[in-house]
Design an enzyme around this catalytic site. Structure first.
Site, PDB file in Angstrom:
ATOM      1  N   GLU A   7       0.865  -1.185   0.000  1.00 40.73           N
ATOM      2  CA  GLU A   7       0.000   0.000   0.000  1.00 40.73           C
ATOM      3  C   GLU A   7       0.902   1.235   0.000  1.00 40.73           C
ATOM      4  O   GLU A   7       2.112   1.133   0.159  1.00 40.73           O
ATOM      5  CB  GLU A   7      -0.924  -0.004   1.227  1.00 40.73           C
ATOM      6  CG  GLU A   7      -2.352  -0.460   0.925  1.00 40.73           C
ATOM      7  CD  GLU A   7      -3.089   0.466  -0.061  1.00 40.73           C
ATOM      8  OE1 GLU A   7      -2.713   1.649  -0.184  1.00 40.73           O
ATOM      9  OE2 GLU A   7      -4.048  -0.001  -0.709  1.00 40.73           O
TER      10      GLU A   7
ATOM     11  N   SER B  49      -4.936  -4.231 -19.605  1.00 36.93           N
ATOM     12  CA  SER B  49      -6.255  -4.147 -20.224  1.00 36.93           C
ATOM     13  C   SER B  49      -7.182  -3.308 -19.362  1.00 36.93           C
ATOM     14  O   SER B  49      -7.134  -3.399 -18.131  1.00 36.93           O
ATOM     15  CB  SER B  49      -6.853  -5.551 -20.396  1.00 36.93           C
ATOM     16  OG  SER B  49      -8.164  -5.430 -20.922  1.00 36.93           O
TER      17      SER B  49
ATOM     18  N   MET C 205     -10.391  -6.945 -17.460  1.00 34.08           N
ATOM     19  CA  MET C 205      -9.742  -8.270 -17.433  1.00 34.08           C
ATOM     20  C   MET C 205     -10.760  -9.410 -17.529  1.00 34.08           C
ATOM     21  O   MET C 205     -10.374 -10.574 -17.396  1.00 34.08           O
ATOM     22  CB  MET C 205      -8.960  -8.430 -16.123  1.00 34.08           C
ATOM     23  CG  MET C 205      -7.842  -7.432 -15.935  1.00 34.08           C
ATOM     24  SD  MET C 205      -6.363  -7.974 -16.815  1.00 34.08           S
ATOM     25  CE  MET C 205      -5.312  -6.555 -16.631  1.00 34.08           C
TER      26      MET C 205
ATOM     27  N   HIS D 299     -20.921   3.212 -13.639  1.00 31.30           N
ATOM     28  CA  HIS D 299     -20.106   2.661 -12.551  1.00 31.30           C
ATOM     29  C   HIS D 299     -20.503   3.295 -11.220  1.00 31.30           C
ATOM     30  O   HIS D 299     -21.155   4.339 -11.194  1.00 31.30           O
ATOM     31  CB  HIS D 299     -18.619   2.920 -12.788  1.00 31.30           C
ATOM     32  CG  HIS D 299     -18.015   2.012 -13.823  1.00 31.30           C
ATOM     33  ND1 HIS D 299     -18.048   2.306 -15.160  1.00 31.30           N
ATOM     34  CD2 HIS D 299     -17.368   0.821 -13.713  1.00 31.30           C
ATOM     35  CE1 HIS D 299     -17.444   1.340 -15.836  1.00 31.30           C
ATOM     36  NE2 HIS D 299     -17.026   0.421 -14.987  1.00 31.30           N
TER      37      HIS D 299
ATOM     38  N   LYS E  86     -15.807   5.873  -8.597  1.00 26.52           N
ATOM     39  CA  LYS E  86     -14.905   5.817  -9.764  1.00 26.52           C
ATOM     40  C   LYS E  86     -14.417   7.211 -10.138  1.00 26.52           C
ATOM     41  O   LYS E  86     -15.216   8.151 -10.197  1.00 26.52           O
ATOM     42  CB  LYS E  86     -15.610   5.140 -10.950  1.00 26.52           C
ATOM     43  CG  LYS E  86     -14.672   4.924 -12.134  1.00 26.52           C
ATOM     44  CD  LYS E  86     -15.171   3.864 -13.088  1.00 26.52           C
ATOM     45  CE  LYS E  86     -14.253   3.705 -14.285  1.00 26.52           C
ATOM     46  NZ  LYS E  86     -12.913   3.214 -13.895  1.00 26.52           N
TER      47      LYS E  86
ATOM     48  N   GLY F  76     -12.177   2.654 -18.676  1.00 22.24           N
ATOM     49  CA  GLY F  76     -11.203   1.960 -19.524  1.00 22.24           C
ATOM     50  C   GLY F  76     -11.900   0.994 -20.465  1.00 22.24           C
ATOM     51  O   GLY F  76     -11.503   0.830 -21.629  1.00 22.24           O
TER      52      GLY F  76
HETATM   53  N1  LIG Z   1      -8.988  -3.574 -15.787  1.00 20.05           N
HETATM   54  C1  LIG Z   1      -9.985  -4.047 -15.034  1.00 20.05           C
HETATM   55  O1  LIG Z   1     -10.516  -5.148 -15.263  1.00 20.05           O
HETATM   56  C2  LIG Z   1     -10.439  -3.237 -13.857  1.00 20.05           C
HETATM   57  C3  LIG Z   1      -9.831  -2.047 -13.589  1.00 20.05           C
HETATM   58  N2  LIG Z   1     -10.139  -1.328 -12.478  1.00 20.05           N
HETATM   59  C4  LIG Z   1      -9.319  -0.148 -12.231  1.00 20.05           C
HETATM   60  O2  LIG Z   1      -8.469  -0.418 -11.122  1.00 20.05           O
HETATM   61  C5  LIG Z   1      -8.148   0.799 -10.454  1.00 20.05           C
HETATM   62  C6  LIG Z   1      -8.439   0.649  -8.957  1.00 20.05           C
HETATM   63  O3  LIG Z   1      -9.822   0.499  -8.766  1.00 20.05           O
HETATM   64  P1  LIG Z   1     -10.422   0.280  -7.290  1.00 20.05           P
HETATM   65  O4  LIG Z   1      -9.836  -0.938  -6.667  1.00 20.05           O
HETATM   66  O5  LIG Z   1     -11.888   0.389  -7.429  1.00 20.05           O
HETATM   67  O6  LIG Z   1      -9.859   1.594  -6.544  1.00 20.05           O
HETATM   68  P2  LIG Z   1      -9.470   1.798  -5.009  1.00 20.05           P
HETATM   69  O7  LIG Z   1      -9.311   3.262  -4.819  1.00 20.05           O
HETATM   70  O8  LIG Z   1     -10.432   1.052  -4.147  1.00 20.05           O
HETATM   71  O9  LIG Z   1      -8.048   1.065  -4.883  1.00 20.05           O
HETATM   72  C7  LIG Z   1      -6.813   1.604  -5.289  1.00 20.05           C
HETATM   73  C8  LIG Z   1      -5.824   1.288  -4.198  1.00 20.05           C
HETATM   74  O10 LIG Z   1      -4.508   1.650  -4.616  1.00 20.05           O
HETATM   75  C9  LIG Z   1      -3.873   2.300  -3.512  1.00 20.05           C
HETATM   76  N3  LIG Z   1      -2.741   3.100  -3.951  1.00 20.05           N
HETATM   77  C10 LIG Z   1      -2.726   4.325  -4.492  1.00 20.05           C
HETATM   78  N4  LIG Z   1      -1.455   4.741  -4.716  1.00 20.05           N
HETATM   79  C11 LIG Z   1      -0.653   3.734  -4.297  1.00 20.05           C
HETATM   80  C12 LIG Z   1       0.769   3.554  -4.239  1.00 20.05           C
HETATM   81  N5  LIG Z   1       1.614   4.498  -4.692  1.00 20.05           N
HETATM   82  N6  LIG Z   1       1.246   2.419  -3.721  1.00 20.05           N
HETATM   83  C13 LIG Z   1       0.412   1.457  -3.272  1.00 20.05           C
HETATM   84  N7  LIG Z   1      -0.934   1.565  -3.288  1.00 20.05           N
HETATM   85  C14 LIG Z   1      -1.462   2.692  -3.804  1.00 20.05           C
HETATM   86  C15 LIG Z   1      -5.002   3.129  -2.887  1.00 20.05           C
HETATM   87  O11 LIG Z   1      -4.666   3.563  -1.581  1.00 20.05           O
HETATM   88  P3  LIG Z   1      -5.405   4.881  -0.977  1.00 20.05           P
HETATM   89  O12 LIG Z   1      -6.885   4.656  -1.093  1.00 20.05           O
HETATM   90  O13 LIG Z   1      -4.916   4.912   0.419  1.00 20.05           O
HETATM   91  O14 LIG Z   1      -4.930   6.032  -1.814  1.00 20.05           O
HETATM   92  C16 LIG Z   1      -6.116   2.088  -2.899  1.00 20.05           C
HETATM   93  O15 LIG Z   1      -6.058   1.222  -1.794  1.00 20.05           O
HETATM   94  C17 LIG Z   1      -8.962   1.880 -11.169  1.00 20.05           C
HETATM   95  O16 LIG Z   1      -8.143   2.502 -12.126  1.00 20.05           O
HETATM   96  C18 LIG Z   1     -10.076   1.099 -11.856  1.00 20.05           C
HETATM   97  O17 LIG Z   1     -10.621   1.743 -12.962  1.00 20.05           O
HETATM   98  C19 LIG Z   1     -11.082  -1.748 -11.592  1.00 20.05           C
HETATM   99  C20 LIG Z   1     -11.750  -2.919 -11.818  1.00 20.05           C
HETATM  100  C21 LIG Z   1     -11.500  -3.769 -12.983  1.00 20.05           C
HETATM  101  O1  LIG Z   2     -13.338   1.389 -11.650  1.00 21.53           O
HETATM  102  C1  LIG Z   2     -13.980   0.330 -11.772  1.00 21.53           C
HETATM  103  O2  LIG Z   2     -14.684  -0.134 -10.861  1.00 21.53           O
HETATM  104  C2  LIG Z   2     -13.874  -0.407 -13.038  1.00 21.53           C
HETATM  105  N1  LIG Z   2     -12.985   0.004 -13.897  1.00 21.53           N
HETATM  106  C3  LIG Z   2     -12.696  -0.557 -15.156  1.00 21.53           C
HETATM  107  C4  LIG Z   2     -12.984   0.435 -16.249  1.00 21.53           C
HETATM  108  O3  LIG Z   2     -12.602   1.612 -16.117  1.00 21.53           O
HETATM  109  O4  LIG Z   2     -13.582   0.054 -17.251  1.00 21.53           O
HETATM  110  C5  LIG Z   2     -13.294  -1.924 -15.359  1.00 21.53           C
HETATM  111  C6  LIG Z   2     -14.605  -2.168 -14.680  1.00 21.53           C
HETATM  112  O5  LIG Z   2     -15.649  -1.723 -15.475  1.00 21.53           O
HETATM  113  C7  LIG Z   2     -14.678  -1.623 -13.264  1.00 21.53           C
END
Ligand SMILES: NC(=O)C1=CN([C@@H]2O[C@H](COP(=O)(O)OP(=O)(O)OC[C@H]3O[C@@H](n4cnc5c(N)ncnc54)[C@H](OP(=O)(O)O)[C@@H]3O)[C@@H](O)[C@H]2O)C=CC1
Ligand SMILES: O=C(O)C1=N[C@H](C(=O)O)C[C@H](O)C1
Length: 270
Positions: free
Chosen positions: A36, A124, A127, A158, A162, A168
């Site tokens: 984290e 991607s 995923m 969403h 978000k 994406g």
């Molecule tokens: N490609 C796919 O299939 C999907 C993509 N996503 C993408 O994934 C990303 C995360 O989504 P989500 O889980 O909902 O977001 P969250 O905000 O819940 O999670 C992101 C996490 O990353 C942490 N973080 C930020 N900066 C750092 C760092 N420098 N080092 C370590 N940890 C760090 C945050 O900490 P803190 O909150 O303390 O800042 C937080 O815990 C988004 O861009 C989303 O669009 C999501 C779902 C599916």
């Molecule tokens: O932020 C999310 O939650 C998600 N992010 C990805 C996106 O930006 O498309 C994938 C998924 O839809 C969930």
């Protein structure tokens, strides 16, 4: 070959916790690190306990380099800034980097591509198997239908937390539609409409964004003609589909040379 040792970065996030659970249940993968950001309230906690699966004896730390040094791969759903940093570290450690983070700028994308000279990166905007299959169908539909007769609009919704738009996934689906028409999405996309916009320009690809509540991810590609409409949709009901896809991508990439790959490569849909 033994289980693949994986580090989850952003371990306290919505996806971070889902990834920890997925690694725990999927064959061939093992959690060896959880990271984290410095100052996070989650530092020092057990990653499994935080994710609701009980103690797994992996403490959440704030030193990505130390974690990557003892891993085969990294699962990264964080922020664009963090992802660029992690791609550099994955290149130094010459390991697999699975990137799910969305909202990267062109500059960020270039930095990730540069890191892929030494790291094996799978990236991607979505995923899941379903969305990647949908992108193939969208490409086919856009190719089959004349741009003068069918307008393409992409609608996504969403959850309220978000931070990036369009999603994406919406951009991935837009790129598939543009590819089907032999066009470049950047030259054809309409991201915003407000006020007196004038009539729709043929051949453009429009995006509409909705945010609210706890919606995991809803995407529809609408191909609108005169007198008929085709709607191709995907509904994500649970984040597990993204997390399992990410672990699958890491296991697939373990045997691959450094480079930048997509989920279409992983799923054999490219
Ligand atoms: N490609 C796919 O299939 C999907 C993509 N996503 C993408 O994934 C990303 C995360 O989504 P989500 O889980 O909902 O977001 P969250 O905000 O819940 O999670 C992101 C996490 O990353 C942490 N973080 C930020 N900066 C750092 C760092 N420098 N080092 C370590 N940890 C760090 C945050 O900490 P803190 O909150 O303390 O800042 C937080 O815990 C988004 O861009 C989303 O669009 C999501 C779902 C599916
Ligand atoms: O932020 C999310 O939650 C998600 N992010 C990805 C996106 O930006 O498309 C994938 C998924 O839809 C969930």
């Amino acid at each position: 070959m033994g289980d693949m040792g994986l580090v989850v970065v952003g371990a306290g996030g919505r996806m971070g916790q889902t990834l920890i659970r997925a690694v725990h249940t999927m064959e061939g993968a093992r959690l060896v690190g959880a990271v984290e950001r410095p100052g996070s309230p989650h530092l020092g906690k057990d990653a499994g306990e935080l994710a609701g699966i009980g103690i797994v004896n992996v403490e959440i730390g704030d030193d990505p380099l130390a974690a990557f040094a003892k891993a085969d791969g990294v699962l990264d759903f964080t922020t664009p800034r963090a992802t660029v940093e992690f791609a550099g570290y994955a290149a130094q450690a010459r390991i697999v980097h699975v990137v799910g983070t969305t909202g990267l700028s062109d500059e960020d994308e270039a930095a990730v591509a540069a890191a892929a000279r030494h790291a094996t990166i799978v990236k991607s905007g979505n995923m899941s198997l379903g969305v990647n299959l949908l992108s193939v169908l969208v490409r086919q539909a856009a190719k089959a239908l004349d741009a003068a007769d069918f307008d393409i609009e992409i609608l996504e919704m969403h959850h309220r937390h978000k931070v990036d738009a369009p999603s994406g996934t919406a951009l991935l689906l837009g790129a598939a539609a543009a590819e089907g028409r032999d066009e470049n999405l950047a030259e054809k996309s309409i991201r915003v409409r407000d006020g007196h916009t004038g009539a729709r320009e043929a051949g453009t690809i429009g995006f509409a964004t909705l945010r609210g509540g706890s919606v995991v991810g809803e995407h529809s590609v609408i191909l609108a003609g005169t007198g008929e409409r085709i709607v191709l949709s995907h509904h994500a009901e649970d984040r597990t589909i993204f997390a399992r896809g990410a672990v699958k991508a890491a296991l697939w990439a373990r045997e691959k040379k450094p480079g930048l790959y997509s989920m279409l490569d992983v799923l054999g849909l490219a």
